[in-house]
Write a protein that holds these residues in place. Sequence first.
Motif, PDB file in Angstrom:
ATOM      1  N   TYR A  31      -0.550  -9.651  70.697  1.00  0.00           N
ATOM      2  CA  TYR A  31       0.806  -8.667  70.606  1.00  0.00           C
ATOM      3  C   TYR A  31       0.501  -7.796  71.853  1.00  0.00           C
ATOM      4  O   TYR A  31       1.481  -7.569  72.607  1.00  0.00           O
ATOM      5  CB  TYR A  31       0.877  -7.900  69.407  1.00  0.00           C
ATOM      6  CG  TYR A  31       2.078  -7.010  69.288  1.00  0.00           C
ATOM      7  CD1 TYR A  31       3.211  -7.538  69.091  1.00  0.00           C
ATOM      8  CD2 TYR A  31       1.765  -5.842  69.386  1.00  0.00           C
ATOM      9  CE1 TYR A  31       4.414  -6.855  68.824  1.00  0.00           C
ATOM     10  CE2 TYR A  31       2.923  -4.800  69.142  1.00  0.00           C
ATOM     11  CZ  TYR A  31       4.341  -5.456  68.928  1.00  0.00           C
ATOM     12  OH  TYR A  31       5.407  -4.543  68.998  1.00  0.00           O
ATOM     13  N   LYS A  32      -0.715  -7.403  72.078  1.00  0.00           N
ATOM     14  CA  LYS A  32      -1.017  -6.494  73.070  1.00  0.00           C
ATOM     15  C   LYS A  32      -0.878  -7.165  74.592  1.00  0.00           C
ATOM     16  O   LYS A  32      -0.331  -6.686  75.522  1.00  0.00           O
ATOM     17  CB  LYS A  32      -2.725  -5.978  73.079  1.00  0.00           C
ATOM     18  CG  LYS A  32      -2.751  -4.674  73.540  1.00  0.00           C
ATOM     19  CD  LYS A  32      -4.222  -3.986  73.201  1.00  0.00           C
ATOM     20  CE  LYS A  32      -4.517  -3.216  74.225  1.00  0.00           C
ATOM     21  NZ  LYS A  32      -6.143  -3.038  74.279  1.00  0.00           N
ATOM     22  N   GLY A  33      -1.393  -8.234  74.422  1.00  0.00           N
ATOM     23  CA  GLY A  33      -1.442  -9.144  75.664  1.00  0.00           C
ATOM     24  C   GLY A  33      -0.073  -9.493  75.882  1.00  0.00           C
ATOM     25  O   GLY A  33       0.264  -9.471  77.328  1.00  0.00           O
ATOM     26  N   ASN A  34       0.788  -9.710  75.122  1.00  0.00           N
ATOM     27  CA  ASN A  34       2.250  -9.781  75.400  1.00  0.00           C
ATOM     28  C   ASN A  34       2.959  -8.798  76.214  1.00  0.00           C
ATOM     29  O   ASN A  34       3.454  -8.771  77.152  1.00  0.00           O
ATOM     30  CB  ASN A  34       2.887 -10.182  74.065  1.00  0.00           C
ATOM     31  CG  ASN A  34       4.420  -9.732  73.695  1.00  0.00           C
ATOM     32  OD1 ASN A  34       5.248 -10.004  74.496  1.00  0.00           O
ATOM     33  ND2 ASN A  34       4.491  -8.587  72.888  1.00  0.00           N
ATOM     34  N   VAL A  35       2.393  -7.737  75.812  1.00  0.00           N
ATOM     35  CA  VAL A  35       3.052  -6.355  76.228  1.00  0.00           C
ATOM     36  C   VAL A  35       2.569  -6.239  77.450  1.00  0.00           C
ATOM     37  O   VAL A  35       3.250  -5.792  78.625  1.00  0.00           O
ATOM     38  CB  VAL A  35       2.914  -5.141  75.370  1.00  0.00           C
ATOM     39  CG1 VAL A  35       3.326  -3.726  76.183  1.00  0.00           C
ATOM     40  CG2 VAL A  35       3.390  -5.288  73.996  1.00  0.00           C
ATOM     41  N   GLU A  36       1.170  -6.396  77.768  1.00  0.00           N
ATOM     42  CA  GLU A  36       0.606  -6.349  78.994  1.00  0.00           C
ATOM     43  C   GLU A  36       1.128  -7.252  80.099  1.00  0.00           C
ATOM     44  O   GLU A  36       1.333  -6.953  81.211  1.00  0.00           O
ATOM     45  CB  GLU A  36      -0.936  -6.347  78.939  1.00  0.00           C
ATOM     46  CG  GLU A  36      -1.477  -5.084  78.411  1.00  0.00           C
ATOM     47  CD  GLU A  36      -2.948  -5.330  78.133  1.00  0.00           C
ATOM     48  OE1 GLU A  36      -3.645  -6.578  78.358  1.00  0.00           O
ATOM     49  OE2 GLU A  36      -3.797  -4.401  77.891  1.00  0.00           O
ATOM     50  N   ASN A  37       1.309  -8.346  79.479  1.00  0.00           N
ATOM     51  CA  ASN A  37       1.940  -9.464  80.395  1.00  0.00           C
ATOM     52  C   ASN A  37       3.317  -9.213  80.925  1.00  0.00           C
ATOM     53  O   ASN A  37       3.401  -9.597  82.002  1.00  0.00           O
ATOM     54  CB  ASN A  37       1.836 -10.784  79.816  1.00  0.00           C
ATOM     55  CG  ASN A  37       0.598 -11.595  79.803  1.00  0.00           C
ATOM     56  OD1 ASN A  37      -0.089 -11.145  80.658  1.00  0.00           O
ATOM     57  ND2 ASN A  37       0.294 -12.658  79.191  1.00  0.00           N
ATOM     58  N   LYS A  52       8.747  -3.817  78.813  1.00  0.00           N
ATOM     59  CA  LYS A  52       7.594  -3.367  77.971  1.00  0.00           C
ATOM     60  C   LYS A  52       8.371  -3.254  76.089  1.00  0.00           C
ATOM     61  O   LYS A  52       7.723  -3.653  75.508  1.00  0.00           O
ATOM     62  CB  LYS A  52       6.827  -2.240  78.251  1.00  0.00           C
ATOM     63  CG  LYS A  52       5.550  -2.706  79.147  1.00  0.00           C
ATOM     64  CD  LYS A  52       5.080  -1.369  80.076  1.00  0.00           C
ATOM     65  CE  LYS A  52       4.027  -0.586  79.147  1.00  0.00           C
ATOM     66  NZ  LYS A  52       3.545   0.275  79.654  1.00  0.00           N
ATOM     67  N   VAL A  53       9.465  -2.578  76.636  1.00  0.00           N
ATOM     68  CA  VAL A  53      10.192  -2.041  75.351  1.00  0.00           C
ATOM     69  C   VAL A  53      10.641  -3.299  74.497  1.00  0.00           C
ATOM     70  O   VAL A  53      10.414  -3.526  73.387  1.00  0.00           O
ATOM     71  CB  VAL A  53      11.480  -1.137  75.536  1.00  0.00           C
ATOM     72  CG1 VAL A  53      12.324  -0.874  74.153  1.00  0.00           C
ATOM     73  CG2 VAL A  53      10.805   0.239  75.855  1.00  0.00           C
TER      74      VAL A  53
END
Lengths: 282, 278
Positions: free
Chosen positions: B243-249, B185-186
């Motif tokens: 951006y949010k989707g990238n972190v969630e994925n 995530k980081v």
Amino acid sequence: MLKNKLFIICFFVALNLLAQVNNDIYSLENRVNFANHLYKETDYLRAIDEYKIILQNVENDTIRFRFANSFLKLNRFDEASENFKTLFFTSLSNEAKLFYFKSNFLKNDFKLFRKLVENKVYLPEKFYNEVNKLNSISYFLDNEILPQQGILLNPFEDSLQTKLYLFYQLKKNPPSKNPIQAAIFSSLIPGAGKIYTGELSDGIISFIATTVSLYLSINNFQNNHQFRGWVFAGISSLFYAGNIYGSYISAKKFNDESKNKVQNEIESFFKQRNYFLPQIEF
Amino acid sequence: MRIILTKFLFLIILLENNFAQTSIEEVYSLANKLFENKNYFDAITEYKRVNYFDTKKEYSFDTNYKIGLCYKYGGFYENSIQYFYDALKYSKNFDNTFEIKTQIIRVNILRKTIDRAFQLCNELEKDVLFQSKTDEINYWKGWCYIFNDDWNNAELTFAKTYLGKDIYLLAKKVNKEKLSVTFAKVISYILPGSGQIYAGKYISGLLSLAWNLVAGYFTINSFLEQRAFDGIIVGELVWLRFYKGNVENSENFTIDKNLSITNNAMKFLQEEYRGLKP
């Protein structure tokens, strides 16, 4: 002298044989004791196996009743009712008939159950009222049209009348919202239909989303941004139409949930009271 | 007359033999045969029969223990535990007690009441009677950690016992292979798509990076050209979403990867592992 000896030998041998029969774990008497032990331990599956062997050798009303009741406890209703049926002309006739009706009632095929009650062939004299109660409860538990209030509530005691009357009213007229009305409300004021069905936050969000996108559309048209104006007009229309459809669905959902809630409450009320059936054990 | 008497006695002996009685020993041995043949349903019936007729309680430990095992093998864990506790009442020695207590722990592991299994392990550990059984206790504690998906502690616990060398190596391997969800995530926050690449999803990671670059470019460009409204809308509805989707994925892919690693390890334990299993 020899005759006396012979008699003594015979006596001891007979005694020995008798003792052996009692010591035989698989003797009929021991099987009965063991089967009853399993039955009391609620290990009905194994009790059935033991009772089956016993009943192949000897017919006994109490054992047959326990055999049938074991099936009932395992929700094997057809086998239970078949076995209770064989006890109709015995000393346990009344109890067997009651449990026969109980087996058919618990099958959840309430139409068939009511037909059995209407036929009146197997109605137990001693437990006539209990079967009538089951008949009334069957109307509460399925989706058939309810008969008149008096017919439905008469078999029950006075102390239960208020509660059952409430259930009768709830079952007949469960709390509901009109889906068409919800859709009309939302077409007049976006989100109003949702608020009408109890979904306050959804209603407010729908209102804001529709009005903001409508405002943006108008604003863009006024500033000659035709393309953006149309984009927001499209978004606004989608929100508006979606909100009307959503309100219609929301009202339907409300009705389904309310019907289920009433049904669950009624079901658990009767189930907790064992459908007002007496506890019978032999 | 003597001939008659002899004949009569002969007949009686014959009758006696024909009137064969079935004793508790015979039923017990029949139950054991059924148990060995994995006919657990009938074995339980016969063990229960022995239990019922054994008034001297000579067989109570064995029958209750075997009934517990039959129920365990049949997946009826509640019943199994009930009979193990019954067996405990008739435990004949220290080893019997320990065996039953570990069986209860094993059933708790199988029915995934891991907290209870840990509690029982700790009780055994504290019990002075079982101080010589530390290896066994640690072995089952390690299994508790595995079922709790805590492979790190599983590795540390198996390291303390000589019983589970293979399982220790497996736990070590799983620990090494497992990915850090937080790390994924980081790095996704810092460089979009990198978390997905870290989880082995290269195409998804590169696509995510590309979408974020394009959406970011349009957002920043809108602000630079003083189209603040466009910038907010594109930023909010497009860039932020990517951006949010990238972190969630990144998080989901890493969890999936870890799940696949632990599932493979569990499959190995179930099918190929030769040591003691719960």
